[in-house]
Motif scaffolding. Structure first.
Motif, PDB file in Angstrom:
ATOM      1  N   ARG A 206       1.041  -1.035   0.080  1.00 34.89           N
ATOM      2  CA  ARG A 206       0.091  -0.161  -0.057  1.00 34.89           C
ATOM      3  C   ARG A 206       0.940   1.177   0.117  1.00 34.89           C
ATOM      4  N   GLY A 207       0.833   1.910  -1.116  1.00 38.40           N
ATOM      5  CA  GLY A 207       1.523   3.004  -1.110  1.00 38.40           C
ATOM      6  C   GLY A 207       2.822   3.171  -2.061  1.00 38.40           C
ATOM      7  N   THR A 208       2.897   4.021  -2.891  1.00 39.37           N
ATOM      8  CA  THR A 208       3.814   4.112  -4.030  1.00 39.37           C
ATOM      9  C   THR A 208       5.252   4.394  -3.281  1.00 39.37           C
ATOM     10  N   LYS A 209       5.541   4.921  -2.326  1.00 44.69           N
ATOM     11  CA  LYS A 209       6.812   5.189  -1.518  1.00 44.69           C
ATOM     12  C   LYS A 209       7.389   3.713  -1.073  1.00 44.69           C
ATOM     13  N   LYS A 210       6.354   3.144  -0.636  1.00 39.16           N
ATOM     14  CA  LYS A 210       6.996   1.727  -0.119  1.00 39.16           C
ATOM     15  C   LYS A 210       7.116   0.821  -0.955  1.00 39.16           C
ATOM     16  N   VAL A 211       6.664   0.903  -2.127  1.00 40.77           N
ATOM     17  CA  VAL A 211       7.199  -0.056  -3.256  1.00 40.77           C
ATOM     18  C   VAL A 211       8.498   0.153  -3.570  1.00 40.77           C
ATOM     19  N   LEU A 216      13.929  -2.320  -3.471  1.00 40.27           N
ATOM     20  CA  LEU A 216      15.326  -2.397  -3.129  1.00 40.27           C
ATOM     21  C   LEU A 216      15.581  -3.591  -1.997  1.00 40.27           C
ATOM     22  N   GLU A 217      14.785  -3.652  -1.049  1.00 38.57           N
ATOM     23  CA  GLU A 217      14.882  -4.686  -0.112  1.00 38.57           C
ATOM     24  C   GLU A 217      14.879  -6.132  -0.961  1.00 38.57           C
ATOM     25  N   VAL A 218      14.123  -6.485  -1.841  1.00 40.53           N
ATOM     26  CA  VAL A 218      14.086  -7.558  -2.548  1.00 40.53           C
ATOM     27  C   VAL A 218      15.439  -7.726  -3.332  1.00 40.53           C
ATOM     28  N   MET A 219      15.952  -6.631  -4.015  1.00 41.46           N
ATOM     29  CA  MET A 219      17.272  -6.837  -4.733  1.00 41.46           C
ATOM     30  C   MET A 219      18.189  -7.344  -3.770  1.00 41.46           C
ATOM     31  N   GLY A 220      18.438  -6.519  -2.400  1.00 43.52           N
ATOM     32  CA  GLY A 220      19.226  -7.147  -1.706  1.00 43.52           C
ATOM     33  C   GLY A 220      19.264  -8.533  -1.088  1.00 43.52           C
ATOM     34  N   GLU A 221      17.906  -9.202  -1.098  1.00 43.79           N
ATOM     35  CA  GLU A 221      17.811 -10.430  -0.727  1.00 43.79           C
ATOM     36  C   GLU A 221      18.236 -11.231  -1.899  1.00 43.79           C
ATOM     37  N   ARG A 222      18.071 -11.062  -3.056  1.00 44.86           N
ATOM     38  CA  ARG A 222      18.017 -11.885  -4.158  1.00 44.86           C
ATOM     39  C   ARG A 222      19.549 -11.744  -5.040  1.00 44.86           C
ATOM     40  N   GLY A 223      20.039 -10.321  -5.039  1.00 45.59           N
ATOM     41  CA  GLY A 223      21.019 -10.043  -5.607  1.00 45.59           C
ATOM     42  C   GLY A 223      22.276 -10.606  -5.175  1.00 45.59           C
ATOM     43  N   THR A 224      23.358 -10.758  -5.944  1.00 44.71           N
ATOM     44  CA  THR A 224      24.608 -11.080  -5.630  1.00 44.71           C
ATOM     45  C   THR A 224      25.851  -9.921  -6.362  1.00 44.71           C
ATOM     46  N   ASP A 225      26.742  -9.486  -5.470  1.00 45.60           N
ATOM     47  CA  ASP A 225      27.892  -8.698  -6.183  1.00 45.60           C
ATOM     48  C   ASP A 225      27.097  -7.587  -6.717  1.00 45.60           C
ATOM     49  N   LEU A 226      26.162  -6.807  -6.067  1.00 43.37           N
ATOM     50  CA  LEU A 226      25.351  -5.913  -6.883  1.00 43.37           C
ATOM     51  C   LEU A 226      26.074  -4.673  -7.124  1.00 43.37           C
ATOM     52  N   GLN A 227      27.426  -4.522  -6.115  1.00 40.39           N
ATOM     53  CA  GLN A 227      28.219  -3.223  -6.710  1.00 40.39           C
ATOM     54  C   GLN A 227      28.722  -3.258  -7.911  1.00 40.39           C
ATOM     55  N   ASN A 228      29.247  -4.544  -8.450  1.00 44.70           N
ATOM     56  CA  ASN A 228      29.921  -4.674  -9.635  1.00 44.70           C
ATOM     57  C   ASN A 228      29.328  -5.327 -10.833  1.00 44.70           C
ATOM     58  N   GLN A 229      28.050  -5.433 -10.739  1.00 49.62           N
ATOM     59  CA  GLN A 229      27.225  -5.849 -12.000  1.00 49.62           C
ATOM     60  C   GLN A 229      26.538  -4.577 -12.551  1.00 49.62           C
ATOM     61  N   LYS A 244      15.000   8.149  -9.173  1.00 51.56           N
ATOM     62  CA  LYS A 244      14.860   8.040  -7.761  1.00 51.56           C
ATOM     63  C   LYS A 244      15.396   6.538  -6.999  1.00 51.56           C
ATOM     64  N   LEU A 245      14.862   5.708  -7.908  1.00 55.71           N
ATOM     65  CA  LEU A 245      15.177   4.069  -7.386  1.00 55.71           C
ATOM     66  C   LEU A 245      16.638   3.891  -7.780  1.00 55.71           C
ATOM     67  N   ALA A 246      17.183   4.382  -8.925  1.00 59.09           N
ATOM     68  CA  ALA A 246      18.730   4.281  -9.114  1.00 59.09           C
ATOM     69  C   ALA A 246      19.536   5.052  -8.145  1.00 59.09           C
ATOM     70  N   GLU A 247      19.173   6.117  -7.656  1.00 58.18           N
ATOM     71  CA  GLU A 247      19.880   6.774  -6.540  1.00 58.18           C
ATOM     72  C   GLU A 247      19.768   5.965  -5.230  1.00 58.18           C
ATOM     73  N   MET A 248      18.733   5.246  -4.781  1.00 57.74           N
ATOM     74  CA  MET A 248      18.479   4.516  -3.702  1.00 57.74           C
ATOM     75  C   MET A 248      19.683   3.401  -3.840  1.00 57.74           C
ATOM     76  N   ILE A 249      19.560   2.755  -5.081  1.00 57.53           N
ATOM     77  CA  ILE A 249      20.297   1.651  -5.261  1.00 57.53           C
ATOM     78  C   ILE A 249      21.920   1.917  -4.977  1.00 57.53           C
ATOM     79  N   ARG A 250      22.443   3.138  -5.465  1.00 54.60           N
ATOM     80  CA  ARG A 250      23.727   3.530  -5.473  1.00 54.60           C
ATOM     81  C   ARG A 250      24.100   3.814  -3.882  1.00 54.60           C
ATOM     82  N   GLU A 251      23.149   4.440  -3.364  1.00 52.15           N
ATOM     83  CA  GLU A 251      23.164   4.451  -1.951  1.00 52.15           C
ATOM     84  C   GLU A 251      23.513   3.419  -0.986  1.00 52.15           C
TER      85      GLU A 251
END
Length: 286
Positions: A206-211, A216-229, A244-251
């Protein structure tokens, strides 16, 4: 002779990217008001989204058998080895049509060397696979090496996405009319992913901001070596949220390379304006 990489317009790769890597892309079709357009060539995503907002309901059609015959036979006639990385067979009949044409061409040109691959991927999930294969082809990679690398990326490619309005998925038969209505009333944003090439609901938020936070959380749960891919984000005419999503991922993960593109006309016709999709590998980048 380097291996030629072939894809279809469901890869959502920009024309400049296709040209830079010498990728041959075959257009799917968009039908609006009984007029047929070629995805990315005679109609652009922005035009499709604008017309959808005005109430038009686009339809889509796969790459035609003749388009496949023309491309495949030209490559075979010239002795050009190639690999066609196709849009998921669970979302389009394009792969099956290509397999049919493959049999015809290999009967006519017995020495032709090519393969038709079902990536089980879509949008920039497919685009990332195609780009990586094309990069290896550019450096003189062998047919077997490119095929192996492409299949590795296809097998390990994650698709996480959300849509702004469930009504578009409802029109395409992805959710029920009731679910679309209730979701809209409650401001529920679905989080979906791809499972063996199929669109599968993951969560309701519920809510756009939470999506974006949950993506971002699912990416962390599933992704591997996210810094270098290399990862990718595609959007349905919502550059601001994509950035905005890209900025969150970089941070959060320190990712160095993030590619942002429109969700193309073919997929956008079903997902609708406001779609945000995220693509990354769940295993080491190769």
């Amino acid at each position: 002779m380097n291996v030629k990489i072939v894809c279809d317009s469901a890869s959502d790769l920009h024309q400049q990217t296709l040209e830079r890597h010498s990728i041959h892309s075959l257009p799917l079709k968009i039908i609006m008001n009984e007029e047929e357009y070629e995805d990315g060539l005679t109609i652009k995503p922005q035009q499709v989204y604008d017309r959808m907002r005005q109430g038009e309901g686009p339809k889509t059609a796969q790459v035609s058998p003749q388009d496949f015959r023309d491309a495949f036979s030209e490559f075979a006639r010239n002795g050009q080895p190639f690999i066609y990385f196709a849009f998921s067979s669970e979302l389009s009949g394009t792969y099956q049509t290509a397999k049919m044409v493959e049999e015809e061409i290999k009967e006519e040109y017995e020495d032709a060397r090519f393969e038709v691959i079902d990536t089980k991927a879509a949008s920039l999930g497919l685009g990332l696979i195609v780009m990586r294969a094309a990069e290896l082809a550019e450096t003189g990679g062998s047919f077997e090496e490119i095929l192996k690398l492409g299949m590795y990326h296809a097998t390990n490619m994650e698709h996480i996405f959300t849509v702004d309005d469930l009504v578009y998925l409802q029109r395409g038969g992805r959710v029920s009319r009731t679910a679309a209505f209730v979701g809209g009333m409650l401001k529920i944003k679905p989080l979906l992913h791809m499972e063996d090439g199929k669109l599968v609901p993951l969560e309701k938020i519920r809510g756009t901001k939470k999506v974006l936070k949950r993506m971002l959380e699912v990416m962390g749960e599933r992704g591997t070596d996210l810094q270098n891919q290399r990862i990718a984000i595609s959007h349905g005419d919502d550059q601001e949220r994509a950035e905005k999503l890209a900025e969150m991922i970089r941070e959060e993960y320190g990712t160095k390379e993030i590619q942002i593109e429109f969700v193309g006309a073919t997929i956008g016709a079903h997902a609708g304006p406001g779609t945000i999709a995220l693509f990354f590998l769940n295993d080491s980048y190769k």
